[in-house]
Enzyme design. Structure first.
Site, mmCIF file in Angstrom:
data_model
loop_
_atom_site.group_PDB
_atom_site.id
_atom_site.type_symbol
_atom_site.label_atom_id
_atom_site.label_comp_id
_atom_site.label_asym_id
_atom_site.label_seq_id
_atom_site.Cartn_x
_atom_site.Cartn_y
_atom_site.Cartn_z
ATOM 1 C CG HIS A 1 -2.190 -0.845 1.045
ATOM 2 N ND1 HIS A 1 -1.788 -2.504 1.289
ATOM 3 C CD2 HIS A 1 -3.503 -0.784 0.949
ATOM 4 C CE1 HIS A 1 -2.997 -2.868 1.185
ATOM 5 N NE2 HIS A 1 -4.078 -1.765 1.181
ATOM 6 C CG ASN B 1 4.513 -4.061 2.811
ATOM 7 O OD1 ASN B 1 4.087 -2.994 2.908
ATOM 8 N ND2 ASN B 1 3.608 -5.168 2.868
#
Length: 348
Positions: free
Chosen positions: A171, A203
């Site tokens: 994201h 991440n």
């Protein structure tokens, strides 16, 4: 390219040199460092829902826009069409429009520009406030990753591109920033809000701690606007001693570029009309980063991100209103066990 510039690029490495790497983009003459007082004007896009409807100006097109560039128009002064939402990401454009105008998507909690060549976003803009983070109308378990059918199929990032690629669907605007609405959270799962990111160590770890740092800024600032996106930075080849921009492609056939780095530009507003804005610019390598590494190691001048990305972030914000974020507040991460929580979510 000067020897000084080359030396700064050479300092870049996956684990330790991201800040120095991006810093080389900030080198320029003293005359270039004068405050740019020019005003960048933008025009207005009109969107009609029916042939007979009267077009009305909106800040950003309500959907993806694919009209020729000379017909694409944007307004930064028109009232927001998202008046019922607790956030207004388009408000960042009061400081200037990043550019380029390419496949713009305006959604409840974000505004994005998509790069058809790399199948990554150019940038994604979000807005968080204490009120938006306090609301709990969305649940990540009800969201699913989606291809964005607003982008023509041949230029689109595909779910299958990420399958067994070794990279996470990372994201750019995190789902955790959009819990105030299920629809807002769902829209963060479009692949136009994703880039391939190293999973373990980035991440699911350091990058997640960095996102948490951005949310915690709302305890000091009533309004925080963030621009996030990928970078593709050069590296010297040890064999021929030349500089190359080299990145992996995922998909079969190869379709989505894997960024070498990611940037975040943070605008922390003091809440007063015409008040001060604390700006923080950061460049992180798309690689495993030890959690003990200070986030200030990745702080760079705003100009460094602009030169590396080809974008501009604060053309309308006077120097007299700017503050340096990490001088205005403490820039430090709080380490949380996001990796274990993500594994539990996947199993569930």
């Amino acid at each position: 390219m000067s020897k000084t510039t080359l030396a700064l690029i050479a300092a870049a490495s996956a684990g330790a040199g991201a800040a120095v790497t991006a810093g080389m983009y900030s080198l320029r003459s003293q005359s270039e460092r004068k405050l740019d007082t020019k005003t960048i004007s933008t025009t207005t896009t009109t969107v009609s829902t029916s042939p007979s409807a009267v077009p009305a100006p909106v800040p950003i097109p309500a959907k993806q826009v694919f009209t020729p560039p000379n017909q694409q128009m944007l307004s930064t002064s028109s009232p927001s069409v998202l008046s019922t939402a607790p956030v207004d990401p388009a408000g960042l454009f009061d400081y200037g429009f990043p550019g380029p105008v390419s496949d713009i998507a305006s959604r409840e909690a974000l505004v994005s520009s998509f790069d058809r060549r790399t199948r990554n976003p150019h940038w994604v803009v979000e807005h968080i406030t204490p009120a938006s983070l306090a609301q709990r109308g969305g649940d990540r378990q009800h969201s699913t990753f989606l291809e964005d059918d607003g982008v023509p199929e041949k230029f689109r990032a595909k779910l299958k591109d990420y399958y067994r690629s070794g990279f996470d669907r990372g994201h750019q605007v995190p789902a955790a920033d959009c819990k105030w609405s299920q629809k807002a959270m769902d829209e963060t799962f479009f692949l136009t809000n994703m880039s391939p990111q190293v999973g373990e160590g980035f991440n699911r770890d350091y990058w997640a701690h960095f996102e948490d740092f951005c949310r915690r800024l709302t305890t000091r600032y009533p309004s925080v606007r963030i621009v996030t996106g990928p970078l593709y930075l050069p590296k010297r080849d040890p064999v021929d001693n030349k500089w190359y921009v080299k990145y992996e492609m995922i998909g079969n056939p190869p379709n989505v570029a894997v960024p070498t780095h990611f940037y975040k530009v943070i605008f922390a507003e003091d809440g007063r009309t015409g008040g001060n804005v604390a700006i923080g610019a950061f460049v992180l390598p798309n690689a495993v980063i030890p959690n003990e590494k200070p986030i200030t190691d990745f702080e760079v001048p705003l100009e460094a991100v602009e030169r590396a990305s080809g974008l501009e972030f604060a053309t309308k914000l006077p120097m007299t209103r700017r503050r340096r974020l990490c001088a205005d507040t403490t820039c430090a991460l709080v380490i949380k066990d996001y990796a274990a929580r993500q594994k539990a979510f996947v199993k569930k």
